[in-house]
Scaffold this active site. Structure first.
Site, short mmCIF file in Angstrom:
data_model
loop_
_atom_site.label_atom_id
_atom_site.label_comp_id
_atom_site.label_asym_id
_atom_site.label_seq_id
_atom_site.Cartn_x
_atom_site.Cartn_y
_atom_site.Cartn_z
N ALA A 189 0.86 -1.19 0.00
CA ALA A 189 0.00 0.00 0.00
C ALA A 189 0.89 1.23 0.00
O ALA A 189 2.10 1.16 0.20
CB ALA A 189 -0.90 -0.01 1.23
N GLY B 152 -0.29 -5.14 0.20
CA GLY B 152 -1.42 -5.03 -0.71
C GLY B 152 -1.15 -5.66 -2.06
O GLY B 152 -2.08 -6.12 -2.73
N GLU C 82 -1.88 -9.23 -1.62
CA GLU C 82 -3.34 -9.36 -1.50
C GLU C 82 -4.01 -9.21 -2.86
O GLU C 82 -4.96 -9.95 -3.17
CB GLU C 82 -3.86 -8.32 -0.51
CG GLU C 82 -3.44 -8.63 0.93
CD GLU C 82 -3.69 -7.49 1.89
OE1 GLU C 82 -4.06 -7.76 3.05
OE2 GLU C 82 -3.51 -6.31 1.51
N GLU D 203 3.31 -6.25 6.90
CA GLU D 203 2.66 -5.19 7.69
C GLU D 203 3.09 -5.20 9.15
O GLU D 203 3.14 -4.16 9.80
CB GLU D 203 1.13 -5.33 7.58
CG GLU D 203 0.55 -5.00 6.21
CD GLU D 203 0.47 -6.20 5.29
OE1 GLU D 203 -0.23 -6.11 4.27
OE2 GLU D 203 1.13 -7.23 5.58
#
Length: 257
Positions: free
Chosen positions: A65, A108, A111, A131
């Site tokens: 992200a 992300g 993901e 994370e």
């Protein structure tokens, strides 16, 4: 569409989406996710698009992200995060989505790759959920999808240590379906997408939905859903075309009806 998402095609039923934020290793900020969400809306509505390939660069599929954007959000900002709707839209895409991953697929990015129905990885690919190193945790499926794909033990190790796995380990764990030379990943993914694009669209859609249901339903419920979908296909023109073509020893011409 801004140039942080490049779109090619459709060609032979396939569209290719390329994440294009090289200055940030394709970090998934809100704008990029919104553009991807809109592009999937368009692909969903376009009968000429029968499958989508999503990729990044040789260096990074997506390195996570956008940390600067995330740091600017407080509790209320996280609760009202517009990215949640974009992730949900990606998950709802009914046509086949194939990821061609090279380099970093972290946070992300990992993901997003796990949202794909088929994942092709270059030998240089690295998958991880780092994370925990920032005092946070995955928030777009990095615990739930990862555990379903690689098993609880490996998912726990990846999420709790933040350490990535390489393409070979990802293949052995079932996260990816195939690895190849990095420069061939898009070609390989596009070839698979074109093969799927030649199939009967309604059968493809129901098959994808049925396989996806396998992780959400009991075996008995999943079998009932499968049989229901199988029965629905009996009413399609493409089913008759497929059977006729087989008996007549010719290639079927599916129309999506």
């Amino acid at each position: 569409m801004p140039n942080n998402l490049l779109i090619e095609g459709p060609e032979q039923g396939v569209q290719v989406f390329t994440l294009n934020r090289p200055e940030a290793l394709n970090a998934l900020n809100t704008e990029l996710l919104a553009n991807l969400s809109r592009a999937l809306d368009d692909a969903e509505a376009n009968p000429d698009v029968r499958a989508v390939v999503i990729t990044g660069s040789q260096k990074a599929f997506a390195a996570g992200a956008d940390i600067n954007e995330m740091a600017a959000r407080n509790l209320v900002g996280i609760l009202e995060d517009p990215r949640v709707a974009h992730w949900e839209r990606i998950a709802r895409f009914t046509k086949p989505l194939i990821a061609a991953v090279n380099g970093f697929a972290l946070g992300g990015g990992c993901e997003l790759a796990m949202h794909a129905d088929i994942l092709i990885a270059g030998e240089n690919a690295r998958f991880g959920q780092p994370e925990i190193n920032l005092g946070i945790m995955p928030g777009a499926g990095g615990t739930q999808r990862l555990a379903r794909k690689v098993g609880e033990s490996l998912a726990m190790r990846m999420a709790l240590t933040g350490e990535p796995i390489d393409a070979r380990r990802a293949l052995d764990a079932g996260l990816v379906s195939e690895i190849c030379q990095p420069e061939l990943t898009v070609e390989k993914a596009t070839g698979i997408a074109r093969t799927i694009a030649r199939k009967a669209p309604i059968a493809v859609r129901l098959t994808k939905e049925s396989v996806r249901k396998a992780s959400d339903m009991s075996l008995a419920d999943g079998l009932r859903f499968e049989r229901h979908a199988f029965t629905i296909l009996a009413g399609t023109a493409d089913r008759q075309e497929g059977l006729d073509a087989f008996l007549e020893k010719r290639k079927p011409q599916f129309t999506g009806r």
